[in-house]
Design a protein around this motif. Structure first.
Motif, short mmCIF file in Angstrom:
data_model
loop_
_atom_site.label_atom_id
_atom_site.label_comp_id
_atom_site.label_asym_id
_atom_site.label_seq_id
_atom_site.Cartn_x
_atom_site.Cartn_y
_atom_site.Cartn_z
N ALA A 147 0.81 -1.22 0.00
CA ALA A 147 0.00 0.00 0.00
C ALA A 147 0.84 1.27 0.00
CB ALA A 147 -0.92 0.01 1.22
N ARG A 148 2.15 1.15 0.16
CA ARG A 148 2.99 2.34 0.31
C ARG A 148 2.82 3.35 -0.83
NH1 ARG A 148 7.15 3.65 3.62
NH2 ARG A 148 7.29 1.53 4.49
N PRO A 149 2.77 2.94 -2.12
CA PRO A 149 2.57 3.94 -3.18
C PRO A 149 1.26 4.71 -3.04
CG PRO A 149 3.34 1.87 -4.12
CD PRO A 149 2.99 1.59 -2.68
N VAL A 150 0.24 4.05 -2.51
CA VAL A 150 -1.03 4.73 -2.26
C VAL A 150 -0.86 5.75 -1.15
CG1 VAL A 150 -3.41 4.41 -1.45
CG2 VAL A 150 -2.40 2.78 -3.06
N PHE A 151 -0.23 5.33 -0.05
CA PHE A 151 -0.03 6.24 1.07
C PHE A 151 0.84 7.43 0.69
CE2 PHE A 151 -0.48 2.29 3.96
CZ PHE A 151 -1.87 2.43 3.98
N GLU A 152 1.86 7.19 -0.14
CA GLU A 152 2.78 8.26 -0.52
C GLU A 152 2.10 9.32 -1.38
OE1 GLU A 152 5.95 6.07 -2.29
OE2 GLU A 152 7.03 5.81 -0.38
N ALA A 153 0.99 8.99 -2.02
CA ALA A 153 0.26 9.97 -2.83
C ALA A 153 -0.59 10.90 -1.97
CB ALA A 153 -0.63 9.26 -3.84
N VAL A 154 -0.89 10.50 -0.75
CA VAL A 154 -1.78 11.32 0.09
C VAL A 154 -1.13 11.78 1.39
CG1 VAL A 154 -3.85 10.23 -0.83
CG2 VAL A 154 -2.80 9.29 1.23
N GLY A 155 0.02 11.22 1.75
CA GLY A 155 0.61 11.54 3.03
C GLY A 155 2.10 11.73 2.99
N ARG A 156 2.63 12.26 4.08
CA ARG A 156 4.07 12.45 4.24
C ARG A 156 4.64 11.45 5.22
NH1 ARG A 156 5.70 18.38 5.69
NH2 ARG A 156 5.33 18.63 3.45
N THR A 157 3.89 11.14 6.27
CA THR A 157 4.35 10.20 7.29
C THR A 157 3.42 9.01 7.31
OG1 THR A 157 5.15 12.05 8.65
CG2 THR A 157 4.87 9.92 9.75
N MET A 158 3.97 7.81 7.17
CA MET A 158 3.16 6.59 7.20
C MET A 158 3.91 5.55 8.03
SD MET A 158 3.95 6.55 3.26
CE MET A 158 3.73 8.29 3.51
N VAL A 159 3.26 5.04 9.06
CA VAL A 159 3.92 4.13 10.00
C VAL A 159 3.00 2.94 10.26
CG1 VAL A 159 4.87 3.86 12.32
CG2 VAL A 159 5.18 6.02 11.09
N LEU A 160 3.57 1.74 10.17
CA LEU A 160 2.85 0.54 10.57
C LEU A 160 2.95 0.44 12.09
CD1 LEU A 160 1.36 -2.08 9.76
CD2 LEU A 160 3.59 -3.20 9.67
N CYS A 161 1.80 0.54 12.76
CA CYS A 161 1.78 0.63 14.22
C CYS A 161 1.59 -0.72 14.90
CB CYS A 161 0.67 1.58 14.66
SG CYS A 161 0.85 3.25 14.01
N GLY A 162 1.23 -1.76 14.15
CA GLY A 162 1.00 -3.06 14.75
C GLY A 162 -0.09 -3.81 14.00
N PRO A 163 -0.70 -4.79 14.65
CA PRO A 163 -1.73 -5.61 13.98
C PRO A 163 -3.03 -4.83 13.78
CG PRO A 163 -1.51 -6.23 16.28
CD PRO A 163 -0.40 -5.27 16.00
N HIS A 164 -4.02 -5.50 13.20
CA HIS A 164 -5.30 -4.86 12.90
C HIS A 164 -5.86 -4.16 14.15
CE1 HIS A 164 -5.41 -6.76 9.01
NE2 HIS A 164 -5.24 -7.95 9.55
N GLY A 165 -6.34 -2.94 13.95
CA GLY A 165 -6.87 -2.13 15.03
C GLY A 165 -5.86 -1.17 15.62
N SER A 166 -4.56 -1.42 15.39
CA SER A 166 -3.53 -0.57 15.97
C SER A 166 -3.56 0.84 15.39
CB SER A 166 -2.14 -1.18 15.75
OG SER A 166 -2.03 -2.43 16.37
N GLY A 167 -3.83 0.94 14.10
CA GLY A 167 -3.91 2.27 13.50
C GLY A 167 -5.00 3.10 14.13
N GLN A 168 -6.16 2.49 14.37
CA GLN A 168 -7.27 3.21 14.99
C GLN A 168 -6.97 3.58 16.44
OE1 GLN A 168 -9.60 4.48 13.37
NE2 GLN A 168 -9.69 3.28 11.48
N THR A 169 -6.23 2.73 17.13
CA THR A 169 -5.86 3.04 18.52
C THR A 169 -4.95 4.26 18.55
OG1 THR A 169 -6.07 0.72 19.14
CG2 THR A 169 -4.79 2.13 20.61
N VAL A 170 -3.97 4.30 17.64
CA VAL A 170 -3.07 5.45 17.58
C VAL A 170 -3.83 6.70 17.15
CG1 VAL A 170 -1.00 6.39 16.48
CG2 VAL A 170 -1.06 4.00 17.15
N LYS A 171 -4.79 6.56 16.23
CA LYS A 171 -5.60 7.73 15.83
C LYS A 171 -6.41 8.25 17.00
CE LYS A 171 -7.63 10.92 13.54
NZ LYS A 171 -8.46 10.79 12.33
N ALA A 172 -6.92 7.37 17.84
CA ALA A 172 -7.66 7.82 19.02
C ALA A 172 -6.75 8.63 19.93
CB ALA A 172 -8.24 6.62 19.77
N ALA A 173 -5.51 8.18 20.10
CA ALA A 173 -4.54 8.93 20.90
C ALA A 173 -4.26 10.29 20.26
CB ALA A 173 -3.25 8.13 21.05
#
Length: 294
Positions: free
Chosen positions: A147-173
């Motif tokens: 997915a990195r080419p997709v992310f690079e078209a819309v963002g500057r910082t992209m980090v894999l935070c962990g397994p499913h649900g981790s991205g949403q947990t970090v977004k809540a923070a």
């Protein structure tokens, strides 16, 4: 460049889809309410008449929707993404929803042979337009790399935070930090104004010191001008703070400032400011301080 279906062309989704098209991806967009596909079409994308039409031939499917119920309806419903996407497609949810819902979507996708990433974003409308969003991702490392080419078209910082649900947990923070920061900036501004200090100069020097933040940089001018046109609406932040507090209760985290910020945002929504930018928390501080003009 991939073939992308983009579901949800609102304040954030529309410029993100445009950036994907301008990066060379083939983008087909669909929106729940009509009349939102023109910017994408002007950028070389096309509009679909249904979710099924949008996702049928897509390599990557992205949703950018307001909350968990809308995501569940568009993805899990009879006419939704999982009913019509091809096996092996990569589904990326870039909405801000509950971590629990993201895990359930990943499980439902696996049963259909569809790979899933949760990838909520931060940066507001300006970040979406400029293509500099911060992207917090949960899921499998191989899918993240694909997915990195997709992310690079819309963002500057992209980090894999962990397994499913981790991205949403970090977004809540993230939303917790932003809410507290917005309230602090609002209170500081009223404090400075009631003290008779020249506020533009004061905020400029504060932004250059330890008190500086992206929130202060992006919001100080509009707050000084009382320009609350929505980049990110109070109602959406109200929804996000409910996710924060519900998740905190589940895991046993105590968030005193978060609870206060959640109540202040709830108060803004209750008094009719839900469609304003979340920097309209300033209006609540003005009311409490006796300086509100309406």
């Amino acid at each position: 460049m991939g073939t992308i279906a983009f579901i949800g062309l609102g304040i954030m989704g529309s410029p993100m889809a445009v950036n994907l098209a301008q990066a060379g991806h083939t983008v087909t967009g669909w929106n729940r309410s009509p009349g939102r596909t023109q910017p994408l079409e002007a950028a070389g994308g096309r509009a679909a008449g249904s979710i099924a039409e949008a996702v049928r031939d897509a390599d990557v499917i992205i949703t950018m929707l307001p909350a968990s119920p809308q995501v569940e309806q568009c993805v899990l419903g009879d006419g939704g993404v999982f009913a019509h996407a091809r096996k092996g497609a990569l589904y990326i949810d870039m909405s801000s929803i509950t971590p629990r819902t993201s895990v359930e979507l990943a499980e439902a996708g696996a049963a259909k042979g569809i790979r899933v990433l949760d990838a909520p974003v931060s940066g507001g409308e300006a970040g979406a337009i400029e293509g500099v969003l911060s992207i917090m991702v949960g899921g499998e490392p191989a899918d993240f790399e694909e997915a990195r080419p997709v992310f690079e078209a819309v963002g500057r910082t992209m980090v894999l935070c962990g397994p499913h649900g981790s991205g949403q947990t970090v977004k809540a923070a993230n939303q917790l930090i932003v809410a507290v920061n917005l309230e602090a900036v609002a209170e500081a501004l009223v404090f400075l104004e009631k003290s008779g200090v020249e506020t533009t100069a004061a905020l400029e020097v504060l932004a250059g010191g330890l008190a500086g933040s992206t929130v202060l940089d992006r919001k100080k001018d509009s707050m000084l001008a009382r320009d609350f046109r929505p980049g990110f609406r109070v109602d959406l932040h109200h929804k996000d703070m409910a996710v924060v507090m519900d998740t905190a209760r589940e895991i046993g985290a105590v968030l005193p400032l978060g609870a206060i910020a959640a109540q202040l945002i709830a108060a803004a929504a209750a008094r009719g400011d839900g469609d304003l930018d979340h920097s309209a928390l300033l209006r609540g501080v003005e009311m409490l301080s006796g300086t509100a003009k309406d």
